[in-house]
Write a protein that holds these residues in place. Structure first.
Motif, PDB file in Angstrom:
ATOM      1  N   ASN A 399       0.804  -1.214   0.000  1.00 43.64           N
ATOM      2  CA  ASN A 399       0.000   0.000   0.000  1.00 43.64           C
ATOM      3  C   ASN A 399       0.839   1.267   0.000  1.00 43.64           C
ATOM      4  OD1 ASN A 399      -2.820  -0.985   0.082  1.00 43.64           O
ATOM      5  ND2 ASN A 399      -2.032  -2.056   1.866  1.00 43.64           N
ATOM      6  N   ALA A 400       2.169   1.130  -0.079  1.00 45.00           N
ATOM      7  CA  ALA A 400       3.062   2.281  -0.115  1.00 45.00           C
ATOM      8  C   ALA A 400       2.793   3.239   1.043  1.00 45.00           C
ATOM      9  CB  ALA A 400       2.957   3.023  -1.445  1.00 45.00           C
ATOM     10  N   VAL A 401       2.349   2.676   2.160  1.00 43.03           N
ATOM     11  CA  VAL A 401       1.995   3.487   3.315  1.00 43.03           C
ATOM     12  C   VAL A 401       2.850   3.045   4.493  1.00 43.03           C
ATOM     13  CG1 VAL A 401       0.163   4.070   4.932  1.00 43.03           C
ATOM     14  CG2 VAL A 401      -0.363   3.731   2.517  1.00 43.03           C
ATOM     15  N   THR A 402       3.355   4.000   5.251  1.00 43.72           N
ATOM     16  CA  THR A 402       4.094   3.653   6.459  1.00 43.72           C
ATOM     17  C   THR A 402       3.487   4.392   7.643  1.00 43.72           C
ATOM     18  OG1 THR A 402       5.642   5.432   6.052  1.00 43.72           O
ATOM     19  CG2 THR A 402       6.255   3.266   5.219  1.00 43.72           C
ATOM     20  N   GLY A 403       3.924   3.998   8.843  1.00 40.88           N
ATOM     21  CA  GLY A 403       3.513   4.703  10.040  1.00 40.88           C
ATOM     22  C   GLY A 403       2.120   4.320  10.510  1.00 40.88           C
ATOM     23  N   PHE A 404       1.468   5.271  11.144  1.00 40.10           N
ATOM     24  CA  PHE A 404       0.205   5.034  11.845  1.00 40.10           C
ATOM     25  C   PHE A 404      -0.879   4.464  10.926  1.00 40.10           C
ATOM     26  CE2 PHE A 404      -3.932   6.936  13.099  1.00 40.10           C
ATOM     27  CZ  PHE A 404      -4.130   6.210  14.242  1.00 40.10           C
ATOM     28  N   HIS A 405      -0.889   4.900   9.677  1.00 38.05           N
ATOM     29  CA  HIS A 405      -1.959   4.496   8.768  1.00 38.05           C
ATOM     30  C   HIS A 405      -1.721   3.135   8.101  1.00 38.05           C
ATOM     31  CE1 HIS A 405      -3.436   8.896   8.203  1.00 38.05           C
ATOM     32  NE2 HIS A 405      -3.974   8.300   9.241  1.00 38.05           N
ATOM     33  N   ALA A 406      -0.542   2.554   8.287  1.00 34.59           N
ATOM     34  CA  ALA A 406      -0.229   1.302   7.602  1.00 34.59           C
ATOM     35  C   ALA A 406      -0.943   0.134   8.267  1.00 34.59           C
ATOM     36  CB  ALA A 406       1.275   1.065   7.604  1.00 34.59           C
ATOM     37  N   ILE A 407      -1.730  -0.601   7.498  1.00 30.90           N
ATOM     38  CA  ILE A 407      -2.444  -1.748   8.034  1.00 30.90           C
ATOM     39  C   ILE A 407      -1.524  -2.963   7.968  1.00 30.90           C
ATOM     40  CG2 ILE A 407      -4.432  -3.262   7.753  1.00 30.90           C
ATOM     41  CD1 ILE A 407      -5.048  -0.372   8.629  1.00 30.90           C
TER      42      ILE A 407
ATOM     43  N   ILE B 126      -8.269  11.069   2.331  1.00 33.99           N
ATOM     44  CA  ILE B 126      -8.837   9.726   2.200  1.00 33.99           C
ATOM     45  C   ILE B 126      -7.716   8.683   2.108  1.00 33.99           C
ATOM     46  CG2 ILE B 126      -9.094  10.196  -0.299  1.00 33.99           C
ATOM     47  CD1 ILE B 126     -11.331   7.716   1.569  1.00 33.99           C
ATOM     48  N   VAL B 127      -7.883   7.598   2.859  1.00 39.19           N
ATOM     49  CA  VAL B 127      -6.948   6.471   2.800  1.00 39.19           C
ATOM     50  C   VAL B 127      -7.756   5.215   2.482  1.00 39.19           C
ATOM     51  CG1 VAL B 127      -5.369   4.998   4.125  1.00 39.19           C
ATOM     52  CG2 VAL B 127      -5.322   7.484   4.438  1.00 39.19           C
ATOM     53  N   ILE B 128      -7.327   4.464   1.461  1.00 38.38           N
ATOM     54  CA  ILE B 128      -7.980   3.192   1.136  1.00 38.38           C
ATOM     55  C   ILE B 128      -6.886   2.138   0.978  1.00 38.38           C
ATOM     56  CG2 ILE B 128      -9.536   1.941  -0.419  1.00 38.38           C
ATOM     57  CD1 ILE B 128     -10.506   4.687  -1.476  1.00 38.38           C
ATOM     58  N   GLN B 129      -6.982   1.052   1.744  1.00 40.08           N
ATOM     59  CA  GLN B 129      -6.029  -0.050   1.630  1.00 40.08           C
ATOM     60  C   GLN B 129      -6.804  -1.353   1.527  1.00 40.08           C
ATOM     61  OE1 GLN B 129      -2.564   0.120   4.344  1.00 40.08           O
ATOM     62  NE2 GLN B 129      -3.404   2.040   5.085  1.00 40.08           N
ATOM     63  N   GLY B 139     -10.212  -5.117   3.483  1.00 35.63           N
ATOM     64  CA  GLY B 139      -9.905  -3.741   3.121  1.00 35.63           C
ATOM     65  C   GLY B 139     -10.407  -2.775   4.173  1.00 35.63           C
ATOM     66  N   ILE B 140      -9.868  -1.555   4.110  1.00 37.49           N
ATOM     67  CA  ILE B 140     -10.264  -0.501   5.033  1.00 37.49           C
ATOM     68  C   ILE B 140     -10.182   0.830   4.295  1.00 37.49           C
ATOM     69  CG2 ILE B 140      -7.888  -0.306   5.922  1.00 37.49           C
ATOM     70  CD1 ILE B 140      -9.118   0.481   8.639  1.00 37.49           C
ATOM     71  N   ALA B 141     -11.120   1.716   4.583  1.00 39.48           N
ATOM     72  CA  ALA B 141     -11.086   3.063   4.012  1.00 39.48           C
ATOM     73  C   ALA B 141     -11.518   4.032   5.098  1.00 39.48           C
ATOM     74  CB  ALA B 141     -12.030   3.149   2.816  1.00 39.48           C
ATOM     75  N   PHE B 142     -10.811   5.175   5.209  1.00 39.77           N
ATOM     76  CA  PHE B 142     -11.213   6.135   6.228  1.00 39.77           C
ATOM     77  C   PHE B 142     -10.827   7.551   5.835  1.00 39.77           C
ATOM     78  CE2 PHE B 142      -6.894   6.350   7.898  1.00 39.77           C
ATOM     79  CZ  PHE B 142      -6.395   5.067   7.714  1.00 39.77           C
ATOM     80  N   LEU B 143     -11.477   8.515   6.506  1.00 39.58           N
ATOM     81  CA  LEU B 143     -11.227   9.936   6.278  1.00 39.58           C
ATOM     82  C   LEU B 143     -10.382  10.425   7.445  1.00 39.58           C
ATOM     83  CD1 LEU B 143     -14.929  10.865   5.356  1.00 39.58           C
ATOM     84  CD2 LEU B 143     -13.085  10.092   3.827  1.00 39.58           C
ATOM     85  N   PRO B 144      -9.052  10.565   7.282  1.00 37.75           N
ATOM     86  CA  PRO B 144      -8.151  10.798   8.417  1.00 37.75           C
ATOM     87  C   PRO B 144      -8.534  12.003   9.266  1.00 37.75           C
ATOM     88  CG  PRO B 144      -6.888  10.305   6.434  1.00 37.75           C
ATOM     89  CD  PRO B 144      -8.320  10.456   6.003  1.00 37.75           C
ATOM     90  N   ASP B 152      -7.817   3.701  16.011  1.00 39.91           N
ATOM     91  CA  ASP B 152      -6.642   2.970  15.530  1.00 39.91           C
ATOM     92  C   ASP B 152      -7.043   2.102  14.332  1.00 39.91           C
ATOM     93  OD1 ASP B 152      -4.520   1.341  15.015  1.00 39.91           O
ATOM     94  OD2 ASP B 152      -4.334   0.542  17.054  1.00 39.91           O
ATOM     95  N   PRO B 153      -6.602   2.476  13.120  1.00 42.46           N
ATOM     96  CA  PRO B 153      -6.988   1.705  11.931  1.00 42.46           C
ATOM     97  C   PRO B 153      -6.632   0.219  12.059  1.00 42.46           C
ATOM     98  CG  PRO B 153      -5.882   3.739  11.283  1.00 42.46           C
ATOM     99  CD  PRO B 153      -5.740   3.617  12.775  1.00 42.46           C
ATOM    100  N   ASN B 154      -5.494  -0.094  12.703  1.00 38.72           N
ATOM    101  CA  ASN B 154      -5.100  -1.489  12.815  1.00 38.72           C
ATOM    102  C   ASN B 154      -6.031  -2.283  13.728  1.00 38.72           C
ATOM    103  OD1 ASN B 154      -2.709  -2.653  11.388  1.00 38.72           O
ATOM    104  ND2 ASN B 154      -1.856  -0.680  11.978  1.00 38.72           N
ATOM    105  N   ALA B 155      -6.486  -1.643  14.817  1.00 43.96           N
ATOM    106  CA  ALA B 155      -7.406  -2.329  15.719  1.00 43.96           C
ATOM    107  C   ALA B 155      -8.772  -2.497  15.054  1.00 43.96           C
ATOM    108  CB  ALA B 155      -7.538  -1.547  17.018  1.00 43.96           C
TER     109      ALA B 155
END
Lengths: 442, 156
Positions: A399-407, B126-129, B139-144, B152-155
């Motif tokens: 996802n080319a994402v690092t840090g807090f937003h990286a799943i 916007i973040v979409i993974q 998948g997950i999508a959110f408006l930071p 916490d997006p991971n939780a």
């Protein structure tokens, strides 16, 4: 054929020797290739054993010519190809199709329509719905989806075959010209050409026995696949399809699950590749696990998966529960904010460590068995030779994402993991080596 | 169960023919749009619970897919996530605008080594993974800028 006692004893002796050899190997994984080195037993008068045919060649090269055509042309990287033969049922109207992607991460045979010749397109019958119309199918991959018709053909690969097996003709014409909204709304690229797809077709030989299992067995139901009733006006109504691995077929079967024998899974056996890569690499896929003298598990670790085919990877102290081994992924895909990503144009999100980097990863199965999956990560920009199509040890942050937003939930072990190994993929509900699938072993 | 499914399918049909539906569903829309998502995707079950700074809605689709949506204190849908055998209706779940953003990401250029990976979006707004493989997508999508504090997006 092997009815005389001397022949039988010789067979047993060879099996025992192979088993011993497997137990002594270092885990580098050569058991699938050992018959040539087995010691010759005392000569006895025997009948000649039937040569084994439960395998075919796997080639990693630049890909079909269509990939390189035009302004968007490119060469394939880490895509393992096999050849398959399709025939109009019960006739000599046949076509062998090369550069079909061997994919342990999906299920079912799919061929791009433009690859099939006119005789095949005219002769291959459509599967029909309860309403008497042709059946259409949508199937999702992580980067997009394919849409087309479901037709049947007499299918063969190596020495194995399935009569009247359903497969998908991607981007078929007529009623299948336009993907229904319920297909395209899953998102990603509509994969319709050889160039977009990276292959003439794909043969999915993953852990699932059919491509949608129970999810498609109710009207309106869908999973990775969605099946449609397709009158001439187009495909709209989502229909139920049974998950059979023998006739009468409905869903696309895992072709291996549909074989009469050697039908519990596959072993993909590829040689190691030097760090700079290789222009062409040749290996073997064996059909069946522990069913013949050439497809034993040796001392491989068996890691059972969940019903989705996933394992847990442990990487730098984090557990990643949606991890998997996938010959159809062309890199290691994982998230590590500590490894520099490449900065060169079109190399965004590839990893570019300044020097080769040893990474420790452990895989854990649902059966709590563990196996070491550590590897060396190379710089994706500077390490591979310009001519290389088989490249080991390269990876990317998906996802080319690092840090807090990286799943962080997945470690995708793509084709580089398969180099220098024998990787077994056992199908759900089929036992191999005394353990019920689904599992991976290496 | 069977009756509920027929009923849900009936609502799904109604919304499938409602052209205006996409425009009022998805990320950034009022929490009331979650009911439309539920009908459109023929959810078998749904629950809601209060979390710090908002409400977490969960629905399970007929094929076992779990869909979660977060509504912030202002009543806006600011995060969605899914996990199941197939990708759900992302045009509905993301809304027309962010679905278009996702589709643009799917079609970006390639270099000498072509990747076969999921489309992704990482912008300030916007973040979409997304990820997985056939039979096991997530998948997950959110408006930071609009997330509940401490989200916490991971939780999630």
């Amino acid at each position: 054929m092997l009815s005389d006692a001397g022949g039988m004893m010789r067979q047993i002796l060879i099996v025992l020797l192979l088993a011993l050899l497997g137990a002594c190997s270092d885990g580098g994984g050569t058991t699938a290739n050992t018959p040539a080195s087995a010691p010759t037993p005392t000569p006895t008068p025997t009948s000649t054993p039937t040569p084994l045919a439960n395998f075919t060649t796997v080639t990693i090269d630049a890909g079909p010519a269509a990939l390189a055509a035009g302004p968007n042309g490119y060469t394939a990287t880490n895509l393992p190809y096999v050849s398959v033969t399709l025939c109009v049922h019960g006739t000599q109207t046949c076509q062998t199709i090369d550069h079909v992607l061997l994919d342990t991460g999906s299920t079912g045979l799919r061929i791009i329509k433009s690859v099939l010749n006119a005789n095949m397109l005219a002769g291959l019958p459509h599967q029909t719905s309860p309403a008497g119309n042709p059946v259409g199918e949508c199937y999702q991959y992580v980067d997009g989806y394919v849409f087309g018709s479901v037709r049947t053909a007499d299918f063969s690969i190596g020495g194995e075959s399935v009569a009247s097996m359903p497969f998908q003709v991607i981007a078929d014409d007529g009623a299948f010209q336009t993907a229904p909204a319920s297909c395209s709304s899953g998102g990603g690229t509509a994969l319709t050409t050889v160039q977009e797809f990276g292959a003439n077709g794909i043969i999915g030989v993953g852990t699932m026995a059919t491509d949608c299992a129970s999810a498609c067995m109710v009207n309106g139901g869908s999973g990775a696949a969605t099946y449609y009733d397709c009158p001439t006006s187009g495909c709209a109504t989502v229909i139920a399809r049974a998950a059979n691995t023998s006739a009468p077929f409905q869903q696309l079967p895992n072709p291996v699950a549909a074989f009469a024998v050697n039908n519990n899974g596959t072993i993909v056996s590829l040689p190691a590749v030097p760090p700079t890569g290789a222009a062409t690499l040749t290996g073997t896929v064996y059909f069946g696990i522990g069913t013949q003298t050439n497809n034993g598990l040796g001392n491989a670790r068996i890691l059972t998966t969940d019903s989705a085919g996933d394992l847990t990877a442990t990487y730098k102290g984090t557990q990643l529960p949606n991890s998997f081994l996938d010959s159809g992924s062309n890199l290691y895909y994982f998230v590590d904010s500590g490894i520099p990503m490449c900065t060169q144009t079109n190399f965004t999100s590839f990893y570019c460590p300044p020097s080769p980097l040893a990474l420790a990863v452990t895989l854990t199965g649902v059966n709590a068995a563990t196996a070491d999956a550590s590897f060396t990560l190379y710089n994706a920009y500077t390490q591979p030779a310009a001519s290389a199509n088989a490249i080991p040890g390269i990876g990317a942050n998906p996802n080319a994402v690092t840090g807090f937003h990286a799943i962080q939930r997945s470690f995708d072990f793509g084709l580089p993991f398969f180099y220098g190994r024998n990787v077994a993929t056992a199908i759900e509900g089929r036992a191999a080596g005394g353990i019920a699938g689904p599992f991976y072993a290496f | 169960m069977g009756g509920a499914r027929v009923c849900a399918a009936f609502f799904a049909l109604i919304f499938a023919f409602s052209a205006a539906d996409d425009a009022v569903a998805g990320l950034g829309q009022p929490g009331a749009s979650i009911a439309r998502d539920r009908a459109r995707m023929a959810a078998a079950t749904q629950t809601a619970r209060t979390i710090a700074g908002g409400v977490e809605h969960r629905m399970t689709l007929a094929n076992g897919t779990l869909v979660k949506e977060i509504e912030n204190a202002n009543g806006a849908v600011v995060a969605v996530a899914w996990r199941g055998p197939g990708r759900p209706d992302l045009r509905q779940l993301l809304g027309a605008q962010y679905f278009a953003t996702f589709q643009e990401a799917a079609n970006t250029g390639h270099g000498r080594i072509r990747m076969r990976r999921a489309p992704r979006v990482h912008r300030n707004d916007i973040v979409i993974q997304t990820g997985g493989h056939p039979g096991a997508f997530w998948g997950i999508a959110f408006l930071p800028g609009q997330l509940p504090a401490g989200f916490d997006p991971n939780a999630f």
